[in-house]
Structure formats: C-alpha cells, structure tokens
Write a protein that holds these residues in place. Structure first.
Motif, PDB file in Angstrom:
ATOM      1  N   GLU A 148       0.992  -1.274  -0.100  1.00  9.06           N
ATOM      2  CA  GLU A 148       0.049   0.008   0.010  1.00  9.06           C
ATOM      3  C   GLU A 148       0.712   1.301  -0.049  1.00  9.06           C
ATOM      4  O   GLU A 148       0.317   2.357  -0.028  1.00  9.06           O
ATOM      5  N   CYS A 149       2.260   1.176   0.045  1.00  4.35           N
ATOM      6  CA  CYS A 149       3.029   2.097   0.123  1.00  4.35           C
ATOM      7  C   CYS A 149       3.738   2.375  -1.466  1.00  4.35           C
ATOM      8  O   CYS A 149       3.594   3.570  -1.747  1.00  4.35           O
ATOM      9  N   CYS A 150       4.112   1.240  -1.967  1.00  5.62           N
ATOM     10  CA  CYS A 150       4.738   1.489  -3.146  1.00  5.62           C
ATOM     11  C   CYS A 150       4.347   0.697  -4.486  1.00  5.62           C
ATOM     12  O   CYS A 150       4.852   0.667  -5.616  1.00  5.62           O
ATOM     13  N   GLY A 151       3.490  -0.095  -4.112  1.00  9.74           N
ATOM     14  CA  GLY A 151       2.641  -1.036  -5.187  1.00  9.74           C
ATOM     15  C   GLY A 151       3.366  -2.358  -5.571  1.00  9.74           C
ATOM     16  O   GLY A 151       2.872  -3.084  -6.273  1.00  9.74           O
ATOM     17  N   THR A 152       4.502  -2.725  -4.896  1.00 11.35           N
ATOM     18  CA  THR A 152       5.152  -4.000  -5.447  1.00 11.35           C
ATOM     19  C   THR A 152       4.519  -5.130  -4.365  1.00 11.35           C
ATOM     20  O   THR A 152       3.768  -5.152  -3.662  1.00 11.35           O
ATOM     21  N   PRO A 153       4.907  -6.327  -5.001  1.00 12.79           N
ATOM     22  CA  PRO A 153       4.301  -7.559  -4.397  1.00 12.79           C
ATOM     23  C   PRO A 153       4.365  -7.328  -2.880  1.00 12.79           C
ATOM     24  O   PRO A 153       5.648  -7.195  -2.545  1.00 12.79           O
ATOM     25  N   ALA A 154       3.740  -8.014  -2.024  1.00 11.74           N
ATOM     26  CA  ALA A 154       3.696  -7.717  -0.609  1.00 11.74           C
ATOM     27  C   ALA A 154       3.451  -8.934   0.035  1.00 11.74           C
ATOM     28  O   ALA A 154       2.322  -9.485  -0.324  1.00 11.74           O
ATOM     29  N   ARG A 155       3.808  -9.301   1.400  1.00  8.34           N
ATOM     30  CA  ARG A 155       3.304 -10.138   2.126  1.00  8.34           C
ATOM     31  C   ARG A 155       3.156  -9.931   3.533  1.00  8.34           C
ATOM     32  O   ARG A 155       2.968 -10.917   4.486  1.00  8.34           O
ATOM     33  N   HIS A 156       3.605  -8.747   3.996  1.00  9.72           N
ATOM     34  CA  HIS A 156       3.661  -8.310   5.465  1.00  9.72           C
ATOM     35  C   HIS A 156       2.444  -7.442   5.456  1.00  9.72           C
ATOM     36  O   HIS A 156       1.878  -6.808   4.585  1.00  9.72           O
ATOM     37  N   VAL A 157       2.072  -7.444   6.937  1.00  8.68           N
ATOM     38  CA  VAL A 157       1.142  -6.188   7.345  1.00  8.68           C
ATOM     39  C   VAL A 157       1.704  -5.504   8.393  1.00  8.68           C
ATOM     40  O   VAL A 157       2.298  -6.464   9.425  1.00  8.68           O
ATOM     41  N   HIS A 158       1.493  -4.332   8.472  1.00 13.01           N
ATOM     42  CA  HIS A 158       2.242  -3.265   9.263  1.00 13.01           C
ATOM     43  C   HIS A 158       1.064  -2.769  10.140  1.00 13.01           C
ATOM     44  O   HIS A 158      -0.097  -2.441   9.601  1.00 13.01           O
ATOM     45  N   HIS A 159       1.207  -2.725  11.386  1.00 13.51           N
ATOM     46  CA  HIS A 159       0.465  -1.803  12.217  1.00 13.51           C
ATOM     47  C   HIS A 159       0.689  -0.351  12.234  1.00 13.51           C
ATOM     48  O   HIS A 159       1.807  -0.085  12.469  1.00 13.51           O
ATOM     49  N   ILE A 160      -0.566   0.230  11.914  1.00 15.14           N
ATOM     50  CA  ILE A 160      -0.385   1.833  11.917  1.00 15.14           C
ATOM     51  C   ILE A 160      -0.072   2.400  13.262  1.00 15.14           C
ATOM     52  O   ILE A 160       0.892   3.292  13.301  1.00 15.14           O
ATOM     53  N   ILE A 161      -0.849   2.123  14.256  1.00 15.95           N
ATOM     54  CA  ILE A 161      -0.623   2.321  15.533  1.00 15.95           C
ATOM     55  C   ILE A 161       0.252   1.368  16.015  1.00 15.95           C
ATOM     56  O   ILE A 161      -0.389   0.148  16.247  1.00 15.95           O
ATOM     57  N   PRO A 162       1.408   1.356  16.424  1.00 13.36           N
ATOM     58  CA  PRO A 162       2.252   0.210  16.658  1.00 13.36           C
ATOM     59  C   PRO A 162       1.947  -0.699  17.911  1.00 13.36           C
ATOM     60  O   PRO A 162       1.324  -0.007  18.893  1.00 13.36           O
TER      61      PRO A 162
END
Length: 94
Positions: free
Chosen positions: A30-44
C-alpha cells in the motif's frame, strides 16, 4: 455428536486476521505497489500492547512489502537502505 471447538488463541486469531487483510486488499504494498506479504500496524503494537484489540483490527493494518516494512522499523529491522530505496523507486515508477 460434534466435538465443541476450542476457543481461538490470540496467535491463531492474529494469523487469521492477517490472512483476511491480505486476501481482501490484495498482496501489493500500500506504500509502493510492489508485491507484498507483510502487514504493518499503523498504531504500533509497542504503543497499544499485544493485548489491545487494535492488534487485531484490520483498520489498524496496512499491506506492505519487505523493503517498505524495513523503512517503517529502521532501528529494529536493520535494513539495507540502498536496496530498500531502490525497491521503493522501482515500485513508484510502475
């Protein structure tokens, strides 16, 4: 007679929610459009704590590639900055 199922453990719940987020949003960063497999927490999780419902909330998650994830956690993940920057540049130009 069906056996009653065991309650879902927090780790199983987390893995299920991550799978659901990846399936619903697609496997692209969702940042750069490349293939991804991680999920990042917005509020850590370090702020909310692992027992918080925000850990399991899809609205607090974003699909993210490894390079962008390293940029989000520079002191923890120890990235190769050259590789991460190059990967982001390629993704942004697509």
């Amino acid at each position: 007679m069906p056996r009653p199922s065991a309650p879902e453990t927090p780790i199983k719940r987390y893995r299920r929610v991550v799978r659901e987020v990846l399936e619903a949003r697609g496997r692209f960063c969702e940042c750069c459009g490349t293939p991804a497999r991680h999920v990042h927490h917005i509020i850590p999780c370090s702020i909310t704590g692992m027992a918080s419902e925000l850990v399991f909330d899809p609205a607090n998650m974003m699909v993210i590639c490894n390079d962008c994830h390293m940029l989000m956690h520079p002191l923890i993940r120890r990235p190769s900055w050259t590789k991460a920057a190059k990967g982001r540049g390629i993704g942004l130009n697509r």
